[in-house]
Design an enzyme around this catalytic site. Structure first.
Site, mmCIF file in Angstrom:
data_model
loop_
_atom_site.group_PDB
_atom_site.id
_atom_site.type_symbol
_atom_site.label_atom_id
_atom_site.label_comp_id
_atom_site.label_asym_id
_atom_site.label_seq_id
_atom_site.Cartn_x
_atom_site.Cartn_y
_atom_site.Cartn_z
ATOM 1 N N HIS A 15 -0.831 0.034 -9.825
ATOM 2 C CA HIS A 15 -1.493 -0.915 -8.893
ATOM 3 C C HIS A 15 -1.964 -2.160 -9.652
ATOM 4 C CE1 HIS A 15 -3.845 -1.231 -4.874
ATOM 5 N NE2 HIS A 15 -3.592 -2.440 -5.364
ATOM 6 N N ARG A 29 0.844 -1.197 0.000
ATOM 7 C CA ARG A 29 0.000 0.000 0.000
ATOM 8 C C ARG A 29 0.880 1.247 0.000
ATOM 9 N NH1 ARG A 29 -3.454 -2.857 -1.572
ATOM 10 N NH2 ARG A 29 -5.443 -3.344 -0.583
HETATM 11 P P1 NAP Z 1 -1.475 -11.771 4.893
HETATM 12 O O1 NAP Z 1 -1.572 -13.181 4.450
HETATM 13 O O2 NAP Z 1 -2.430 -11.282 5.915
HETATM 14 O O3 NAP Z 1 0.017 -11.523 5.386
HETATM 15 C C1 NAP Z 1 0.399 -10.388 6.093
HETATM 16 C C2 NAP Z 1 1.795 -10.599 6.661
HETATM 17 O O4 NAP Z 1 2.211 -9.382 7.276
HETATM 18 C C3 NAP Z 1 1.860 -11.672 7.745
HETATM 19 O O5 NAP Z 1 3.027 -12.425 7.611
HETATM 20 C C4 NAP Z 1 1.887 -10.860 9.036
HETATM 21 O O6 NAP Z 1 2.569 -11.495 10.115
HETATM 22 C C5 NAP Z 1 2.679 -9.654 8.600
HETATM 23 N N1 NAP Z 1 2.401 -8.505 9.471
HETATM 24 C C6 NAP Z 1 1.247 -7.841 9.668
HETATM 25 N N2 NAP Z 1 1.399 -6.839 10.555
HETATM 26 C C7 NAP Z 1 2.688 -6.881 10.950
HETATM 27 C C8 NAP Z 1 3.453 -6.124 11.854
HETATM 28 N N3 NAP Z 1 2.921 -5.098 12.555
HETATM 29 N N4 NAP Z 1 4.752 -6.445 12.026
HETATM 30 C C9 NAP Z 1 5.305 -7.480 11.331
HETATM 31 N N5 NAP Z 1 4.622 -8.241 10.446
HETATM 32 C C10 NAP Z 1 3.337 -7.943 10.258
HETATM 33 O O7 NAP Z 1 -1.650 -10.785 3.635
HETATM 34 P P2 NAP Z 1 -1.362 -11.093 2.098
HETATM 35 O O8 NAP Z 1 -2.485 -11.831 1.457
HETATM 36 O O9 NAP Z 1 -0.007 -11.671 1.983
HETATM 37 O O10 NAP Z 1 -1.389 -9.600 1.494
HETATM 38 C C11 NAP Z 1 -0.501 -8.601 1.968
HETATM 39 C C12 NAP Z 1 -0.903 -7.240 1.428
HETATM 40 O O11 NAP Z 1 -0.586 -7.143 0.043
HETATM 41 C C13 NAP Z 1 -2.379 -6.920 1.468
HETATM 42 O O12 NAP Z 1 -2.789 -6.497 2.759
HETATM 43 C C14 NAP Z 1 -2.519 -5.822 0.441
HETATM 44 O O13 NAP Z 1 -2.350 -4.550 1.041
HETATM 45 C C15 NAP Z 1 -1.352 -6.073 -0.504
HETATM 46 N N6 NAP Z 1 -1.797 -6.458 -1.863
HETATM 47 C C16 NAP Z 1 -1.437 -5.659 -2.910
HETATM 48 C C17 NAP Z 1 -1.817 -6.014 -4.191
HETATM 49 C C18 NAP Z 1 -1.403 -5.192 -5.379
HETATM 50 O O14 NAP Z 1 -1.872 -5.420 -6.482
HETATM 51 N N7 NAP Z 1 -0.496 -4.265 -5.226
HETATM 52 C C19 NAP Z 1 -2.564 -7.184 -4.398
HETATM 53 C C20 NAP Z 1 -2.898 -7.956 -3.310
HETATM 54 C C21 NAP Z 1 -2.521 -7.584 -2.036
HETATM 55 P P3 NAP Z 1 2.021 -12.878 10.761
HETATM 56 O O15 NAP Z 1 2.195 -13.928 9.691
HETATM 57 O O16 NAP Z 1 2.903 -13.097 11.907
HETATM 58 O O17 NAP Z 1 0.580 -12.626 11.094
HETATM 59 C C1 GLV Z 2 -5.191 -5.343 -3.960
HETATM 60 O O1 GLV Z 2 -4.543 -4.370 -3.754
HETATM 61 C C2 GLV Z 2 -5.675 -6.238 -2.953
HETATM 62 O O2 GLV Z 2 -5.562 -5.901 -1.763
HETATM 63 O O3 GLV Z 2 -6.155 -7.324 -3.306
#
Ligand code: NAP
Ligand code: GLV
Length: 311
Positions: free
Chosen positions: A274, A226
């Site tokens: 994005h 983000r």
């Molecule tokens: P996820 O499965 O919820 O993983 C989040 C990770 O971040 C986990 O490993 C979590 O730790 C860690 N985390 C959260 N808060 C933290 C903190 N305060 N300190 C240290 N580590 C922390 O999420 P995801 O599915 O991988 O997605 C991640 C993000 O990618 C989304 O929230 C979104 O903003 C972004 N995204 C972007 C796009 C794009 O097109 N640019 C697309 C999809 C997603 P734990 O494992 O210990 O809980």
């Molecule tokens: C895209 O940014 C998503 O959070 O899936």
């Protein structure tokens, strides 16, 4: 079963059609604000992306909000009833896209393709000295659904890879760092920083001068999470001062990125709109439909968001 569809910037009809095929007999419609004096049609569940507060206020019988994305930061800004569950997409075809995007960006820097692009413009035939992979450690912030896939994909190219998360991870061949106390050691061990954290009060502005300046000299940032994770001017200062060598940015504080923003024309910044991991309709509908069936069967579903934790 009644489902309201309320997704900003999304053409509804193909989604409604796909849900009708996946859940025969479902009553699903695109939400429109009720006209004054008219009783709104109330749904049991909703499929959403960035819905307005008026949708939540009107739809008083919702049990689950199924978000058609992984990040739920836009949803958690709303005033939500405590009883309402939020369910995010788990991968649904996004992790492989994210792995492609990040590996492409890391390899572009490692193999110096950005310099060969310039050489071609000037018709210069000039080899660059191969870099040592050991001198190119990659740190991935966030080791969840997307971060762990990206880290493992980078490992396939034999880069040293570290991950940082809240809880310790055991991922083969990767070093896991946890919590704020281990963040300095993680940053010092990184030449390339990849951000895949959710946006929460704990992570907003985490890519600031104090943290980015701890990366190894000549560092690169790849931000695919983000825009609000980055303090824009701090990044520009570190690039201009030479501590950082480049940044690939897919997400921004304001989207679309305003035409006057300095990122557009900065020589060390690559901007994409994005697009690193798009929501894929077929995979998303299949996942949400199977979660809805699991809810009715009283089964556990993955992706329930912890509203206090923020992801
Ligand atoms: P996820 O499965 O919820 O993983 C989040 C990770 O971040 C986990 O490993 C979590 O730790 C860690 N985390 C959260 N808060 C933290 C903190 N305060 N300190 C240290 N580590 C922390 O999420 P995801 O599915 O991988 O997605 C991640 C993000 O990618 C989304 O929230 C979104 O903003 C972004 N995204 C972007 C796009 C794009 O097109 N640019 C697309 C999809 C997603 P734990 O494992 O210990 O809980
Ligand atoms: C895209 O940014 C998503 O959070 O899936």
């Amino acid at each position: 079963m009644k489902i309201a569809f309320c997704c900003t910037n999304t053409k509804a009809e193909p989604w409604l059609e796909a849900f009708r095929q996946a859940l025969p007999g479902v009553d699903i419609w695109e939400w429109q604000a009720a006209t004054p004096g008219q009783a709104p049609k109330l749904a049991d569940h909703a499929v959403v992306w960035s819905p307005p507060q008026s949708f939540i206020d009107e739809q008083t019988q919702l049990q689950n909000l199924f978000n058609i994305g992984a990040g739920v930061d836009a949803l958690l800004k709303l005033n939500l009833p405590a009883s309402l569950n939020i369910v995010r997409l788990n991968d649904a075809g996004m992790s492989v896209q994210m792995a492609e995007y990040v590996c492409h960006a890391v390899i572009r820097y490692f193999r110096e393709f950005n310099h060969y692009d310039k050489d071609q413009i000037e018709q210069r035939w000039s080899y660059r000295k191969p870099a040592w992979r050991a001198d190119f450690p990659v740190g991935v912030l966030g080791a969840g659904v997307l971060g762990s896939k990206v880290a493992q994909a980078l490992k396939q190219f034999e880069f040293p890879v570290n991950v940082w998360s809240r809880s310790p991870k055991q991922l083969p061949g990767l070093t896991s760092y946890t919590g704020l106390e281990q963040l300095p050691a993680f940053l010092k061990a990184s030449k390339v920083l990849v951000n895949l954290l959710p946006l929460t009060p704990d992570t907003e502005n985490i890519l600031n001068h104090a943290h980015l300046s701890q990366l190894q000299a000549g560092a690169y940032l790849i931000n695919v999470a983000r825009g609000k994770h980055v303090v824009d001017q701090d990044l520009i200062d570190l690039l201009d001062q030479g501590h950082m060598a480049g940044a690939t940015l897919d997400v921004f504080r304001v989207e679309p990125l305003p035409p006057e923003h300095a990122f557009w024309k900065h020589p060390k910044i690559v901007v994409t709109p994005h697009t690193s991991a798009r929501t894929l309709r077929e995979e998303s509908v299949a996942q949400i439909a199977s979660k809805i069936k699991a809810v009715y069967a009283g089964q556990f579903i993955e992706g329930r968001v912890d509203k206090v934790r923020g992801y």
